[in-house]
Design a protein around this motif. Structure first.
Motif, mmCIF file in Angstrom:
data_model
loop_
_atom_site.group_PDB
_atom_site.id
_atom_site.type_symbol
_atom_site.label_atom_id
_atom_site.label_comp_id
_atom_site.label_asym_id
_atom_site.label_seq_id
_atom_site.Cartn_x
_atom_site.Cartn_y
_atom_site.Cartn_z
ATOM 1 N N GLN A 40 -18.014 18.452 18.073
ATOM 2 C CA GLN A 40 -16.665 18.232 17.565
ATOM 3 C C GLN A 40 -15.690 18.707 18.623
ATOM 4 O O GLN A 40 -15.752 19.858 19.074
ATOM 5 N N VAL A 53 -22.371 20.795 16.891
ATOM 6 C CA VAL A 53 -22.355 20.683 15.435
ATOM 7 C C VAL A 53 -23.654 20.060 14.942
ATOM 8 O O VAL A 53 -24.147 19.077 15.523
ATOM 9 N N ASN A 54 -24.214 20.624 13.894
ATOM 10 C CA ASN A 54 -25.367 20.062 13.206
ATOM 11 C C ASN A 54 -24.992 19.757 11.770
ATOM 12 O O ASN A 54 -24.281 20.546 11.128
ATOM 13 N N VAL A 55 -25.467 18.648 11.250
ATOM 14 C CA VAL A 55 -25.200 18.251 9.866
ATOM 15 C C VAL A 55 -26.510 17.858 9.210
ATOM 16 O O VAL A 55 -27.366 17.227 9.832
ATOM 17 N N THR A 70 -24.562 20.143 4.567
ATOM 18 C CA THR A 70 -24.083 21.309 5.291
ATOM 19 C C THR A 70 -23.672 20.907 6.700
ATOM 20 O O THR A 70 -24.207 19.965 7.274
ATOM 21 N N MET A 71 -22.706 21.634 7.226
ATOM 22 C CA MET A 71 -22.257 21.459 8.604
ATOM 23 C C MET A 71 -22.325 22.813 9.290
ATOM 24 O O MET A 71 -21.851 23.812 8.759
ATOM 25 N N GLU A 72 -22.946 22.827 10.454
ATOM 26 C CA GLU A 72 -23.147 24.074 11.187
ATOM 27 C C GLU A 72 -22.512 23.949 12.578
ATOM 28 O O GLU A 72 -22.877 23.071 13.357
ATOM 29 N N TRP A 87 -20.244 20.787 2.365
ATOM 30 C CA TRP A 87 -19.247 19.739 2.167
ATOM 31 C C TRP A 87 -19.717 18.721 1.138
ATOM 32 O O TRP A 87 -20.915 18.551 0.911
ATOM 33 N N TRP A 148 -15.412 13.362 4.181
ATOM 34 C CA TRP A 148 -16.159 14.595 3.961
ATOM 35 C C TRP A 148 -15.177 15.738 3.781
ATOM 36 O O TRP A 148 -14.311 15.959 4.634
ATOM 37 N N GLU A 150 -15.056 19.792 3.266
ATOM 38 C CA GLU A 150 -15.756 21.075 3.221
ATOM 39 C C GLU A 150 -15.249 21.878 2.025
ATOM 40 O O GLU A 150 -14.040 22.003 1.798
ATOM 41 N N LEU A 194 -15.292 14.081 15.743
ATOM 42 C CA LEU A 194 -16.671 14.462 15.462
ATOM 43 C C LEU A 194 -17.586 13.330 15.910
ATOM 44 O O LEU A 194 -17.369 12.172 15.558
#
Length: 214
Positions: A40, A53-55, A70-72, A87, A148, A150, A194
């Motif tokens: 992002q 970012v991981n989703v 989840t978003m990391e 989210w 999305w 959060e 993103l």
């Protein structure tokens, strides 16, 4: 989850009455357990910056236009640990949700400005400007549009230096599982982009940390 700083073919169109029974086609790349990884861009006038970012998708109900996950964010400068958020998403299917957000502080003008950032939206724009896309049949369109939002931080407190007040406009490619999105929050840097790609965890060795959602 940005720092607060104070992409095609034409769908068949049904003009007039929405048939109301169109559903998006099943997509194996948009399913529970699917993982995505990318960046992002959170650059501001002061500096260029991007986070990894991981989703992961935890729930998906195409019939009701719903998904969640989840978003990391892994390299947030002011955080000592990766920041994870939960989210919930709205799938624009013209049955449950249209292209007009009608909440979260976004106007129809904000919607158009952000959706037009996606090349795959260009052929939809004229009808969306009329009725939010209610008369569009997206059942065979090769892209899925979503929002999305959060809902809460999973592993850190609200004093972590990030905001989740806004939401993401998202475009998902059914052909390769790639995701692009733009964050909207009037109090954050505009159009934070993103960019995610679908991950085959078995081959790549990539894995998520485990978190318990409250």
């Amino acid at each position: 989850m940005p720092v607060r700083v104070t992409e095609s073919s034409m769908p068949s169109q049904v003009f007039g009455e929405n048939p109301g029974n169109t559903t998006l086609p099943p997509c194996t790349l948009l399913s529970v357990g699917q993982a995505f990884s990318g960046t992002q861009n959170v650059s501001s006038l002061q500096k260029d910056e991007a986070w990894r970012v991981n989703v992961r998708i935890l729930g998906c109900d195409l019939d009701h236009g719903y998904l969640c996950g989840t978003m990391e964010a892994l390299n947030v400068p002011m955080a000592d640990t990766p920041v994870v958020t939960f989210w919930e998403g709205e799938i624009v299917d013209t049955k449950n949700y249209t292209f007009f957000t009608n909440k979260w502080g976004a106007t129809s003008d904000d919607d158009i400005k952000h959706w037009t950032k996606f090349p795959s939206f260009s052929r939809l724009r004229s009808q969306v400007e009329i009725d939010g896309g209610k008369s569009l049949d997206l059942s065979n369109y090769p892209y899925i549009f979503m929002r999305w939002k959060e809902q809460y931080f999973v592993n850190v407190g609200t004093d972590c230096g990030l905001t989740i007040a806004g939401f993401y406009y998202v475009c998902f490619s059914c052909s390769d599982g790639s995701i692009s999105g733009f964050y909207y929050d009037p109090n954050s840097s505009p159009f934070q982009k993103l960019e995610l790609k679908s991950i085959n965890e078995g081959r790549s060795g990539f894995s998520f940390s485990s978190y318990e959602l409250q």
